[in-house]
Design a protein around this motif. Structure first.
Motif: not given
Length: 436
Positions: A263-278
């Motif tokens: 969320r912090v990276l996206k707010k800064a304009g950086i294209n990011a995604e998360a991957i985890h067990g949930n």
């Protein structure tokens, strides 16, 4: 040594040549001849050393050489058990690529998705099955899978199996296997429970160890940034923007932390995604696919989810949180030092993580180079502002001799950044509070 010196059959040589493989990695060069003699093998090799090809190629060759006309659907003759969905899919893909000219059929099964497509593939018949433990036992219980024809069995990432609580499932699976089989056991580390499990699974195995603790660390350019926990998001954004890196894998210790970083990276304009067990399996595969094809520049992952992430030319690994298990550090940075390639890694360390850092440096037998030229050093302008809000007693200042908190070893760094830095940070005493 080249692959054509390993007595491989032509269909496999043709496939691996198309992959661009010419020289086997150390574990491949040592393991393939042993496995072609149908010996059991106990291998100690970390992620990124090329061990999937080390066991997949001999199994494919055996299945090719042993092929006989069969009535009815194909029976499962080779079983590979591995801890995570991502790693299972990666192994299946490798079997497909190496065996594309052999006629050997494979499929993969794992939990977190509906079983329909998986059971349909099993009903059509396969020679090689790649599976995670839970779904494997589930489909055995439902009658879709029989292990009575297994001739080749691989247990991959055994130490991770224990960390994820799969030890009882693995023992159940081993008890179902035929006594006469070739067994391969791979683990990055060999704690007592792993040694005990290997003893039950293997008879009198040959052993191959490929520098499990140092190999990856030696070929990855590493650096360390001391930073307060509060300033980590800002330091990450700062580094990603100034370095203009195309592919970065960021490790978080927790699932919640991975989501927050994203969320912090996206707010800064950086294209990011998360991957985890949930995350759902579809969401995980979509995020991983976007990262591999370059649509997503930054992938934020937990350690469990990151097993099986194999991205060619991954430029940077960031240890946003240092792992509390030192071997995990080697696995993480190995994402960017695949096989014979070099790589780069950055680690953040706050004051609470210093014991973890000590253990890591002891394991890899080297000190991580510390980067001091950055605007978020502990005790920098933001930490000084915090200190000014909580002034010390006059007696303490007198004993220290240089204002608040100046007895800290990094005091010179604080003053240097406040007085000699550049940009907005250098001209203000107290930073504006921003939500993270």
């Amino acid at each position: 040594m080249t692959f054509d010196k390993l007595e491989l059959i032509e269909p496999i040589l043709k496939a691996i040549e198309e992959k661009g493989y010419t020289h086997p990695t150390p574990i491949q060069a040592k393991s393939i001849p042993i496995l072609l003699r149908k010996r059991d093998l106990l291998g100690c090799a970390q992620t990124g050393t090329g061990k999937t090809a080390a066991f997949a190629i001999p199994i494919l060759q055996h299945l090719c050489n042993d092929a006989r006309p069969e009535k009815g659907r194909r029976k499962i003759k080779a079983l590979v058990v591995t801890p995570t969905r991502e790693l299972a899919i990666q192994i299946r893909d490798n079997f497909t690529e190496y065996g594309k000219y052999t006629g050997i059929m494979n499929t993969v099964i794992f939990g977190g998705v509906k079983q329909g497509a998986q059971t349909q593939a099993l009903n059509r018949g396969v020679d090689v099955l790649v599976a995670t433990p839970g779904r494997l036992l589930d489909l055995i219980g439902q009658g879709y899978i029989s292990l009575r024809d297994i001739q080749y069995f691989v247990l991959d990432e055994a130490d991770q199996m224990l960390d994820m609580g799969f030890i009882h499932d693995i023992r159940r699976i081993i008890d179902m296997l035929p006594k006469r089989r070739q067994s391969l056991f791979f683990s990055a580390t060999m704690p007592p429970k792993i040694v005990s499990l290997a003893g039950k699974m293997l008879g009198n195995p040959d052993k191959v160890t490929i520098k499990p603790e140092q190999a990856t660390a030696e070929k990855v350019e590493q650096s360390l940034y001391y930073v307060s926990k509060k300033a980590k998001p800002k330091l990450l954004i700062f580094l990603l923007k100034i370095q203009e890196i195309e592919s970065t894998l960021v490790f978080s210790r927790t699932k919640h932390g991975a989501d927050k970083i994203t969320r912090v990276l996206k707010k800064a304009g950086i294209n990011a995604e998360a991957i985890h067990g949930n995350k759902s399996q579809n969401a995980r595969q979509l995020a991983l696919g976007n990262f591999k094809n370059g649509d997503t520049k930054v992938l934020v992952a937990t350690d469990i989810a990151a097993r099986g992430i194999d991205v060619s030319q991954l430029e940077l690994v960031v240890n946003y949180d240092l792992p509390n298990i030192p071997e995990t550090y080697v696995h993480r940075i190995g994402r960017t030092g695949r096989a014979s390639a070099s790589g780069n890694s950055i680690s953040f360390c706050d004051v609470e993580e210093k014991p973890y850092l000590k253990d890591i440096q002891k394991l890899i037998r080297q000190e991580l180079p510390v980067v001091t030229d950055h605007p978020f050093l502990p005790g920098g302008v933001e930490d000084v502002a915090v200190a000014d809000e909580k002034p010390q007693r006059q007696g303490q200042r007198k004993r220290q001799g240089q204002g608040s908190r100046s007895s800290k070893p990094n005091n010179s760094g604080k003053k240097e950044w406040r007085r000699g830095g550049s940009g907005a940070n250098s001209s203000r005493r107290r930073p504006q509070k921003k939500s993270e």
